[in-house]
Design a protein around this motif. Structure first.
Motif, PDB file in Angstrom:
ATOM      1  N   ALA A  11       3.982 -23.953  32.014  1.00 47.87           N
ATOM      2  CA  ALA A  11       4.187 -23.240  30.730  1.00 47.87           C
ATOM      3  C   ALA A  11       3.390 -22.096  30.214  1.00 47.87           C
ATOM      4  O   ALA A  11       2.430 -21.856  30.619  1.00 47.87           O
ATOM      5  N   CYS A  12       3.851 -21.332  29.238  1.00 47.15           N
ATOM      6  CA  CYS A  12       2.958 -20.311  28.532  1.00 47.15           C
ATOM      7  C   CYS A  12       2.699 -19.210  29.561  1.00 47.15           C
ATOM      8  O   CYS A  12       1.393 -18.605  29.487  1.00 47.15           O
ATOM      9  N   THR A  13       3.400 -18.864  30.574  1.00 44.57           N
ATOM     10  CA  THR A  13       3.115 -17.757  31.445  1.00 44.57           C
ATOM     11  C   THR A  13       3.662 -16.590  30.950  1.00 44.57           C
ATOM     12  O   THR A  13       3.268 -15.359  31.784  1.00 44.57           O
ATOM     13  N   GLU A 131       8.366 -34.574  24.046  1.00 45.64           N
ATOM     14  CA  GLU A 131       7.207 -34.083  24.167  1.00 45.64           C
ATOM     15  C   GLU A 131       6.390 -34.944  25.449  1.00 45.64           C
ATOM     16  O   GLU A 131       5.351 -34.512  26.119  1.00 45.64           O
ATOM     17  N   SER A 132       6.795 -36.241  25.611  1.00 47.99           N
ATOM     18  CA  SER A 132       6.413 -37.091  26.697  1.00 47.99           C
ATOM     19  C   SER A 132       7.016 -36.412  27.827  1.00 47.99           C
ATOM     20  O   SER A 132       6.116 -36.263  29.016  1.00 47.99           O
ATOM     21  N   ASP A 137       5.927 -33.205  32.896  1.00 44.60           N
ATOM     22  CA  ASP A 137       6.193 -31.822  33.716  1.00 44.60           C
ATOM     23  C   ASP A 137       4.972 -30.926  34.064  1.00 44.60           C
ATOM     24  O   ASP A 137       4.886 -30.507  34.897  1.00 44.60           O
ATOM     25  N   GLN A 138       4.204 -30.718  33.030  1.00 42.61           N
ATOM     26  CA  GLN A 138       3.126 -29.915  33.103  1.00 42.61           C
ATOM     27  C   GLN A 138       1.843 -30.361  33.710  1.00 42.61           C
ATOM     28  O   GLN A 138       1.245 -29.726  34.323  1.00 42.61           O
ATOM     29  N   GLN A 139       1.486 -31.878  33.593  1.00 40.47           N
ATOM     30  CA  GLN A 139       0.607 -32.736  34.185  1.00 40.47           C
ATOM     31  C   GLN A 139       0.635 -32.366  35.659  1.00 40.47           C
ATOM     32  O   GLN A 139      -0.514 -32.080  36.171  1.00 40.47           O
ATOM     33  N   ILE A 140       1.715 -32.698  36.342  1.00 38.56           N
ATOM     34  CA  ILE A 140       1.948 -32.744  37.581  1.00 38.56           C
ATOM     35  C   ILE A 140       1.560 -31.560  38.125  1.00 38.56           C
ATOM     36  O   ILE A 140       0.898 -31.130  39.118  1.00 38.56           O
ATOM     37  N   GLN A 167       9.668 -35.927  42.760  1.00 38.74           N
ATOM     38  CA  GLN A 167      10.058 -37.025  42.227  1.00 38.74           C
ATOM     39  C   GLN A 167       9.936 -37.289  40.530  1.00 38.74           C
ATOM     40  O   GLN A 167      10.971 -37.501  39.833  1.00 38.74           O
ATOM     41  N   ILE A 168       8.942 -36.642  40.190  1.00 39.23           N
ATOM     42  CA  ILE A 168       8.829 -36.618  38.601  1.00 39.23           C
ATOM     43  C   ILE A 168      10.010 -35.669  38.062  1.00 39.23           C
ATOM     44  O   ILE A 168      10.666 -35.864  36.833  1.00 39.23           O
TER      45      ILE A 168
END
Length: 305
Positions: A11-13, A131-132, A137-140, A167-168
């Protein structure tokens, strides 16, 4: 020459269309030249352009430079333009010098009231679910990028995280598709722009046929102001890239398998690229690529502005 396409999107690119020096202002901030950064932001934002985030970043620079008046002025503009991240505002150490000022409590209260009034209209369960999904998505992807930088693209760590990321992505897509079928494209007025971004991210990371299926819904949402135009630009480019067509907005880069360097994927009518980017709320292509460490070479005969 074989090429490997970049299919990873954090995100935020994208840079806003505030002006051509937002990246320069950020560079000054990163080098701790806070006054110079604030002055650049002032120049960029003086015409009323720029996003809530641009004004927030300007406030951080001025707070660190010791100019409280300018910092508060930009924070007020950030609220007026829809800044909603209350928790971040209160925890951000860049703004610590403002906390003892008598204007600070009122500003925080104004922000909280603004957020409460807006969020009262949201579908709260859907917002929380999205939001979850956004965070998963962003954490991985943060973990993947960190491992790639530390161990290299061909490392066992990166390959393992790549499989986990796939997988996520599949799990997130299984949640998102029924939501779209139920609500349409969940937009800003339904869940807020942050939660709505989760829908874009998951579809952007989905197989090409899924992107093609939902792209018309994103177009419609963006036209109504319910979704970000720069998200639309990125998906338009990704779909065209998947189809082997030149991109329109310059959002996609690819890695040259020989040099291992990122380069801009081919662009249609590149001479007018920045004009199209501005129409979608995106900054100049040279600034966008600079933020990723890619040097832009303009078309022959076209100077870099």
């Amino acid at each position: 020459m074989k090429k490997t396409f970049l299919m990873l999107a954090l995100a935020c690119t994208s840079l806003t269309a505030a002006a051509q020096s937002v990246t320069d202002a950020l560079d000054k901030y990163k080098s701790k030249e806070y006054k110079a950064s604030g002055e650049l932001y002032d120049k960029v934002l003086q015409a009323g352009k720029g996003s809530a985030s641009d004004h927030y970043n300007a406030a951080c620079s001025w707070a660190l430079a010791g100019n409280k008046n300018k910092a508060f002025a930009h924070l007020e503009q950030a609220i007026a333009k829809g800044y909603l991240a209350v928790a971040h505002w209160q925890k951000d150490t860049d703004l610590s010098s403002l906390h003892a000022d008598k204007r600070w409590p009122k500003l925080v209260d104004d922000l909280k009231r603004s957020v409460a009034a807006i969020e009262a209209k949201y579908n709260q369960p859907l917002k929380a679910q999205l939001e979850s999904i956004y965070e998963k998505d962003q954490q991985i992807r943060r973990e993947f990028v960190a491992a790639r930088e530390q161990h290299g693209m061909e490392s066992a760590e990166v390959k393992e995280l790549g499989q986990k990321m796939e997988q996520i992505d599949q799990e997130n897509l299984k949640q998102i598709m029924p939501l779209i079928e139920t609500y349409g494209w969940p937009g800003k007025s339904m869940v807020g722009m942050h939660a709505s971004s989760a829908v874009f991210l998951v579809i952007q990371h989905a197989p090409k046929e899924v992107m093609e299926k939902y792209l018309p819904l994103l177009r419609e949402a963006a036209a109504k102001g319910e979704a970000s135009k720069n998200h639309l630009a990125m998906m338009e480019d990704r779909v065209r890239m998947n189809q082997g067509l030149p991109q329109l907005y310059g959002s996609q880069v690819q890695m040259d398998s020989d040099t291992k360097q990122w380069v801009l994927y081919k662009v249609e009518d590149e001479a007018n690229l920045d004009k199209r980017r501005a129409e979608m709320g995106l900054g100049p292509i040279k600034d966008y690529l600079k933020s990723m460490g890619v040097e832009y070479t303009p078309p022959t005969g076209q100077p870099v502005k």
